[in-house]
Motif scaffolding. Structure first.
Motif, short mmCIF file in Angstrom:
data_model
loop_
_atom_site.label_atom_id
_atom_site.label_comp_id
_atom_site.label_asym_id
_atom_site.label_seq_id
_atom_site.Cartn_x
_atom_site.Cartn_y
_atom_site.Cartn_z
N MET A 1 13.15 16.22 -23.61
CA MET A 1 14.12 15.37 -24.27
C MET A 1 15.50 15.66 -23.70
N PHE A 2 16.21 14.61 -23.37
CA PHE A 2 17.61 14.73 -22.98
C PHE A 2 18.35 13.49 -23.49
N ILE A 3 19.38 13.73 -24.30
CA ILE A 3 20.20 12.66 -24.86
C ILE A 3 21.65 12.98 -24.54
N GLU A 4 22.38 11.97 -24.09
CA GLU A 4 23.81 12.11 -23.85
C GLU A 4 24.53 11.09 -24.71
N ASP A 5 25.50 11.55 -25.49
CA ASP A 5 26.26 10.71 -26.41
C ASP A 5 27.74 10.90 -26.11
N ASN A 6 28.38 9.87 -25.61
CA ASN A 6 29.79 9.97 -25.21
C ASN A 6 30.79 9.79 -26.34
N GLU A 7 30.30 9.41 -27.52
CA GLU A 7 31.14 9.31 -28.72
C GLU A 7 30.38 9.92 -29.88
N ALA A 8 30.19 11.21 -29.82
CA ALA A 8 29.31 11.91 -30.75
C ALA A 8 29.81 11.90 -32.19
N LEU A 9 31.10 12.15 -32.36
CA LEU A 9 31.67 12.26 -33.70
C LEU A 9 32.47 11.02 -34.05
N SER A 10 32.58 10.75 -35.33
CA SER A 10 33.47 9.69 -35.79
C SER A 10 34.92 10.16 -35.59
N ASN A 11 35.84 9.25 -35.66
CA ASN A 11 37.26 9.62 -35.53
C ASN A 11 37.67 10.61 -36.61
N ASP A 12 37.18 10.42 -37.84
CA ASP A 12 37.53 11.34 -38.93
C ASP A 12 36.96 12.73 -38.68
N GLU A 13 35.72 12.80 -38.22
CA GLU A 13 35.10 14.11 -37.93
C GLU A 13 35.85 14.82 -36.81
N LEU A 14 36.20 14.06 -35.77
CA LEU A 14 36.92 14.66 -34.65
C LEU A 14 38.29 15.16 -35.10
N SER A 117 37.47 19.08 -19.55
CA SER A 117 37.72 20.25 -18.71
C SER A 117 36.77 20.23 -17.52
N THR A 118 37.02 21.13 -16.61
CA THR A 118 36.03 21.42 -15.59
C THR A 118 35.07 22.43 -16.22
N GLY A 119 34.07 22.82 -15.50
CA GLY A 119 33.09 23.76 -16.05
C GLY A 119 31.84 23.05 -16.48
N ASP A 120 31.21 22.38 -15.53
CA ASP A 120 30.01 21.60 -15.81
C ASP A 120 28.88 22.45 -16.37
N THR A 121 28.06 21.82 -17.21
CA THR A 121 26.81 22.39 -17.68
C THR A 121 25.71 21.90 -16.73
N ILE A 122 24.89 22.81 -16.27
CA ILE A 122 23.82 22.50 -15.32
C ILE A 122 22.47 22.69 -16.01
N ILE A 123 21.64 21.65 -15.98
CA ILE A 123 20.28 21.72 -16.54
C ILE A 123 19.32 21.28 -15.44
N PRO A 124 18.78 22.24 -14.67
CA PRO A 124 17.97 21.89 -13.51
C PRO A 124 16.72 21.08 -13.83
N TYR A 125 16.08 21.34 -14.96
CA TYR A 125 14.85 20.63 -15.30
C TYR A 125 15.06 19.11 -15.28
N PHE A 126 16.23 18.68 -15.74
CA PHE A 126 16.55 17.25 -15.78
C PHE A 126 17.44 16.83 -14.61
N ASN A 127 17.69 17.77 -13.69
CA ASN A 127 18.57 17.51 -12.56
C ASN A 127 19.92 16.96 -13.04
N LYS A 128 20.49 17.62 -14.07
CA LYS A 128 21.72 17.15 -14.71
C LYS A 128 22.86 18.12 -14.47
#
Length: 164
Positions: A1-14, A117-128
């Motif tokens: 499983m791999f999910i990417e959400d570019n707007e994870a939180l609501s404005n109020d939560e953020l 920021s810089t400082g990518d997260t690397i997940i080789p299994y998903f080539n991400k």
């Protein structure tokens, strides 16, 4: 499983999250390691829920963030193992955290990036390779991953581990 959400939180939560960070409501401690003793990956950490099950007063707030993000993706946490906020920076010793698992038992992971920021997260299994962007979340199985330390500034990430 791999999910990417570019707007994870609501404005109020953020806004609530940033208020807690900006007002110094969340206490951080100095961690002398990233993964292994002596690895040079020192950073600052706060644990609303630590590995031993101890909760801080901010546990409910962070649990609600996790619950709401998962709900958007039709997922539900059965058990939450850990909630941590990590602040990493260019510490002059190492550039990356070694590949690691957060737990030695089956789990899922959600990383919520609190700033660009810089400082990518690397997940080789998903080539991400995921670049931290404010309010981006990634959800994945508890598999090997690593991250780079930022070139400049800080990288602030909420780490949630759980079962579904």
């Amino acid at each position: 499983m791999f999910i990417e959400d570019n707007e994870a939180l609501s404005n109020d939560e953020l806004k609530s999250l940033f208020t807690k960070l900006d007002n110094h409501e969340i206490q951080f401690y100095f961690s002398p390691l990233a993964v292994n003793k002596g690895d040079g990956g020192f950073h600052f950490c706060s644990e609303p829920l630590n590995r031993l099950g101890k909760r801080t007063k901010h546990y409910s707030f962070f649990k609600s963030l996790l619950t709401n993000i998962l709900k958007k993706h039709n997922l539900k946490a059965k058990k939450i193992f850990r909630i941590a906020l990590n602040i990493t920076f260019n510490n002059g010793y190492i550039n990356e955290v070694p590949f690691h698992l957060d737990h030695n038992y089956p789990h899922k992971q959600l990383l919520l990036y609190c700033n660009d920021s810089t400082g990518d997260t690397i997940i080789p299994y998903f080539n991400k390779s995921i670049t931290p962007k404010e309010n981006k979340a990634i959800i994945f199985d508890g598999i090997e991953h690593k991250h780079y330390f930022p070139d400049k500034g800080v990288r602030i990430v909420c780490v949630f581990t759980f079962s579904i």
